[in-house]
Structures are given as structure tokens and as C-alpha cells.
Design a protein around this motif. Structure first.
Motif, PDB file in Angstrom:
ATOM      1  N   CYS A  29       1.276  -1.011  -0.147  1.00 11.14           N
ATOM      2  CA  CYS A  29      -0.731   0.092   0.196  1.00 11.14           C
ATOM      3  C   CYS A  29       1.077   1.193  -0.204  1.00 11.14           C
ATOM      4  O   CYS A  29       2.287   1.024   0.069  1.00 11.14           O
ATOM      5  CB  CYS A  29      -0.807  -0.070   0.893  1.00 11.14           C
ATOM      6  N   VAL A  46      -5.682  -1.826   3.475  1.00 13.04           N
ATOM      7  CA  VAL A  46      -4.982  -2.023   2.734  1.00 13.04           C
ATOM      8  C   VAL A  46      -4.007  -2.997   3.837  1.00 13.04           C
ATOM      9  O   VAL A  46      -3.879  -3.896   4.390  1.00 13.04           O
ATOM     10  CB  VAL A  46      -4.107  -1.581   1.723  1.00 13.04           C
ATOM     11  N   PRO A  55      -4.198  -5.552  -1.860  1.00 13.12           N
ATOM     12  CA  PRO A  55      -2.805  -5.381  -1.996  1.00 13.12           C
ATOM     13  C   PRO A  55      -2.507  -4.726  -3.225  1.00 13.12           C
ATOM     14  O   PRO A  55      -2.967  -5.662  -4.504  1.00 13.12           O
ATOM     15  CB  PRO A  55      -2.316  -6.346  -1.494  1.00 13.12           C
TER      16      PRO A  55
END
Ligand code: ZN
Ligand code: MN
Length: 493
Positions: A29, A46, A55
Motif C-alpha cells: 500500500c 490495505v 494489495p
């Protein structure tokens, strides 16, 4: 090693080292990886593991991991993929860690190590693999009186780690330390990781067991994985303790092995002992499976070549170059290079100005290293620039300063932050007029007839006692010039 009761043992050590890769953002992320921010301020859906968040691989992390692999002489396979490693822990919000199981990004490398003072690499330690994975968060336990409070900081969640797994090729705690030193040197040299154990950007687990030779047979003690070591020194101590503990345990159980399963033990730095944490943990317990949210990654030969070409000099090559380019000894080159990239750069910046690699080498190993150790600062924070150090050293070479006066100037620069010339002015260092110096020498000789007497009786070194006196009367007197003048004048008396 042979024990007091006559049995010979071999120590078998393999290390798993997690290094935190220096990237701007996390592995999957866009959150920042900067250390020390307020808790839970560098997080997003994430890395918090919110349902539905997806992701995305960080290209910079891939790049850095490949670079690390090449620095460890690893093979970089054409394809690598991501797997989920399931386990429960409060600082792992997803309930699994994205890691790599059967196709790691780096395979089969090695590191040549040298035990201290033995020059360049005489033992080869094989590296099984190095894989990329995300870090978990941090549990912060409040242990103040009456408190049983644990809070969780998820800033570290999703930070890229490279887990470097060695083969069990290490045979002593000293070799383990040498391996860690060389690994850290390469990682910091190439800017791959800060490798700060205090900040958790390098973490070591050690797998240790013994092979005991009994009646021509080899008995293996069960493998113990030691965790929680917070310095290289602690790794060394923990391994040495574990060797003794396993040997004693084998003797206490009547020289038999009843249970061969692996255990995990923690290290207590205060007591200097390891203690049991977990039993029987196998990779199957983690239920690895390919992460369906992430595509496998293809790495082209061209990309690997580009990264290889960007690596530049490795520490071993710098050591060799320093010997040929600056004419310094292998040992001196090793001391300087082993301090890390910043120290190398500072040294070279000074040599570029003063043109004397040997003089700079002596100063860097003594005055500069001592200052860094005394003040407990990083080389990057050294208060004097390489350029200013070079100017100072050049003044010695040119005869403007003798070594002891140069040390005064160095100390003044450290204490006050002045440059070389301002420090020389502040200390009142001026060139001494030659007639003034000659007068001083004549005075000293006439006041010390016994020195003249000794000199005439063949004791040349008697003159030396007057140099210190000259220095006391005029701190700016150059000892070398004073000696020459004394010898000239004494001959004419
Ligand atoms: Zn995030
Ligand atoms: Mn790991």
C-alpha cells in the motif's frame, strides 16, 4: 570443541535474518514507512486488513530485494509469487502475513566471512534463500506498577522485510557474529536497509544444535530456535549459552535424545539464559497457500542486469582499491571500510583535499573513530565535514601545523563548530618567526649545560628533553624545527 568429560561436539548454527528494506512506502500500500511517527497514523484499509481492500506490489521493494539478493550472490529466478502464512496474533489484523513460500525472490547465494583480523573472507556460508514479506505491527506493553495494559501500534504493519535464511554452515558464535557483520555491512553499504537492531530494522533468529560424537557415531541434539536478541553481542552470548545448555541437557537425560522436535526459546539478556517459549511448530501449521489477490511477478534478465550494473563497488572491492589507490595496509582498509558507507565517504572526501591517504587513515582510525565512539553519534552526524578534515590534514603535510597542534585545532572545531582557519585564530596559533625560535633554542641550551654535556658524550637523545620545554614556552613552536635548530646550534657551541 572437546568437553571436559572427553566428548567432542560440533556446533551447528543457521541464521534467519529479517532486514527492513528502505523504501518510501509499504510493501502492498502507499502508507509511509518512516520510523517514530505517532501510533496508528501511518495506516490504511490495505495494511489494516479491512475486508475488500486489495494489495498492490511496491516496485521499489522488488528492486531493493533483487539488489540485496545480488549482493548476497543469490540467483534471482524468473518468476516469484506470494503466499499467505496464517497465524493469529493481535498485531496482525488480517490474520495472515503475505510472504513467499516455495518461490522466493532470491535463491541459493553465499556470503564469504572472515573472523576478525583475518582479512577478506576465508569461510563461505551458503544462503538457502531470501524472501520478501510484510512486517506485523507492534504490541506495546505497559509494565508500570499495577498496569496490565497492552496497546497496539499498526504503523509497522505491511513494512517490507527481506528474510535471509542461511544454511546451517556456521560453526561457532564468533562465525555467526562475523556473518552478521558482513551482512549488515553489505546491506547498509548499498542503502538496502539501515540494519538498526534497536529500531527493529534488523532482527535475528538463530537455529542452534549440537552434533555429539559418541563411539564413532554422531548424535544430534534437537534444534532450538532462539529469538528476542537485541544486539550482535546478544546473539553471540545466546548461542554460547545454548551450546552449554544443550550439552548439559544431553548429559542429564543419560546421554540420550528422547524428543527430537524443534523448540523455540527466548533470550533473556539480564540473566544471560534462554527460556522455553513454544514447542513443535512446523511450516505445515501455517497453512501456506498462494495469495489469490496478487499475481505472480515475472522478472526479466534485462532487469536483473540493470540492477546488477547499478550496484557499483561492494565493500570487499573498496578494501582492495584503498590499498592500491591510497597505499594503506589491508588491516587499515578493513577498519575504515567496516565502519560503513558514511565513514568511507567521509574518509575519501578528506583524502581528496589533503592528498595523503595514509595520514588520513591514521587520523580516521584514531581521532575520528574515537570521537564517534565517545560521543555515540552516527558517522552521518559527525560535526566536521570531510572537506574541513582534509584542510586540517593538509596543514600538517605543509608544515603549518604539527600533529599535536592539529589535535588542538581538531578539538576546537569539535567544541565550537569553527572552520580550520577560525580555529587556528581562536587558539592564537601563529607561525613562529625563525629568529625568535633560534633565540629560544639558544636560551634552552645555555640554561641546560648538562644536556650539552650529554650530547657531547654521544647521547644524541638528550636533546629530546629540550623539545618539550620549548613547546611549553611557546606552544606554536614546531617540534621538528626545534629539534633541527637545537642540533645545528649545539654543534657550533
Ligand atoms: Zn497502508
Ligand atoms: Mn519471516
Amino acid at each position: 570443541m572437546t568437553h571436559s568429560d572427553g566428548y567432542t561436539t560440533e556446533t551447528i548454527i543457521g541464521l534467519e535474518v529479517h532486514v527492513q528494506l528502505k523504501t518510501n512506502t509499504k510493501l502492498f500500500c502507499g502508507c509511509s514507512t518512516t520510523f517514530g511517527a505517532a501510533p496508528n497514523t501511518q495506516v490504511c484499509p490495505v495494511c489494516l486488513g479491512h475486508p475488500g481492500a486489495l494489495p498492490v506490489i511496491n516496485e521499489q521493494a522488488l528492486e531493493v530485494a533483487i539488489k540485496a539478493g545480488l549482493a548476497l550472490n543469490c540467483h534471482i529466478p524468473e518468476m516469484t509469487k506470494w503466499d499467505r502464512k496464517q497465524y493469529f496474533y493481535p498485531d496482525l489484523p488480517k490474520g495472515y502475513q503475505i510472504s513467499q513460500f516455495d518461490l522466493p525472490i532470491c535463491a541459493e547465494g553465499y556470503l564469504d566471512i572472515a573472523l576478525e583480523g583475518k582479512g577478506d573472507g576465508d569461510r563461505r556460508i551458503r544462503i538457502l534463500r531470501a524472501h520478501l514479506e510484510e512486517d506485523a505491527g507492534k504490541s506495546m506493553h505497559d509494565e508500570s506498577a499495577g498496569q496490565f495494559d497492552t496497546r497496539i501500534d499498526l504503523n509497522r504493519c505491511g513494512t517490507p522485510l527481506l528474510e535471509i535464511v542461511s544454511q546451517p554452515d556456521l560453526r561457532s558464535s564468533q562465525e555467526a557474529k562475523a556473518y552478521l557483520n558482513e551482512l549488515k555491512l553489505r546491506m547498509t553499504h548499498l542503502g538496502i536497509s539501515d540494519c538498526e537492531m534497536q529500531e527493529g530494522s534488523l532482527r535475528v533468529d538463530a537455529n542452534v544444535n549440537l552434533h555429539i560424537h559418541v563411539d564413532g557415531k554422531k548424535i544430534a541434539t534437537p534444534i532450538v530456535e532462539i529469538k528476542n536478541m537485541n544486539s550482535f553481542r546478544a546473539v553471540e552470548r545466546a548461542i554460547d549459552h545454548e551450546i552449554d545448555r544443550q550439552y548439559d541437557a544431553w548429559e542429564e537425560t543419560g546421554k540420550t535424545i528422547n524428543d527430537e522436535s524443534k523448540t523455540t526459546r527466548g533470550w533473556d539478556d539480564q540473566t544471560g539464559r534462554t527460556f522455553l517459549q513454544r514447542e513443535k511448530e512446523e511450516s505445515a501449521d501455517y497453512r501456506y497457500f498462494p495469495d489469490p489477490d496478487l499475481l505472480p511477478v515475472r522478472i526479466s534478465k534485462e532487469r536483473i542486469e540493470d540492477i546488477q550494473n547499478s550496484i557499483g563497488e561492494m565493500p570487499g572491492e573498496v578494501r582492495e582499491r584503498f590499498q592500491t589507490q591510497y597505499g594503506i595496509k589491508a588491516y587499515d582498509a578493513e577498519v575504515i571500510v567496516n565502519q560503513g558507507r558514511d565513514f568511507i565517504d567521509l574518509y575519501e572526501a578528506a583524502v581528496a583535499v589533503c592528498g595523503d591517504g595514509k595520514r588520513a587513515s591514521a587520523w580516521f582510525q584514531q581521532d575520528i573513530l574515537r570521537t564517534i565512539n565517545e560521543q555515540q553519534i552516527a558517522t552521518a552526524d559527525f560535526p566536521i565535514s570531510g572537506n574541513a578534515l582534509g584542510i586540517l590534514l593538509l596543514k600538517i603535510t605543509n608544515g603549518d601545523l604539527d600533529n599535536s597542534r592539529a589535535r588542538d585545532v581538531f578539538q576546537h572545531m569539535l567544541d565550537h563548530g569553527d572552520d580550520v582557519d577560525a580555529s587556528i585564530d581562536a587558539l592564537g596559533i601563529t607561525a613562529v618567526d625563525s629568529s625568535e625560535l633560534e633565540g629560544l633554542c639558544r636560551d634552552l641550551l645555555s640554561e641546560n649545560p648538562h644536556v650539552v654535556e650529554d650530547y657531547r658524550n654521544g647521547k644524541q637523545q638528550a636533546i629530546g628533553s629540550l623539545i618539550g620545554q620549548a613547546k611549553k614556552r611557546n606552544p606554536n613552536a614546531n617540534p621538528k624545527t626545534v629539534r633541527e635548530l637545537l642540533l645545528q646550534i649545539v654543534e657550533t657551541l
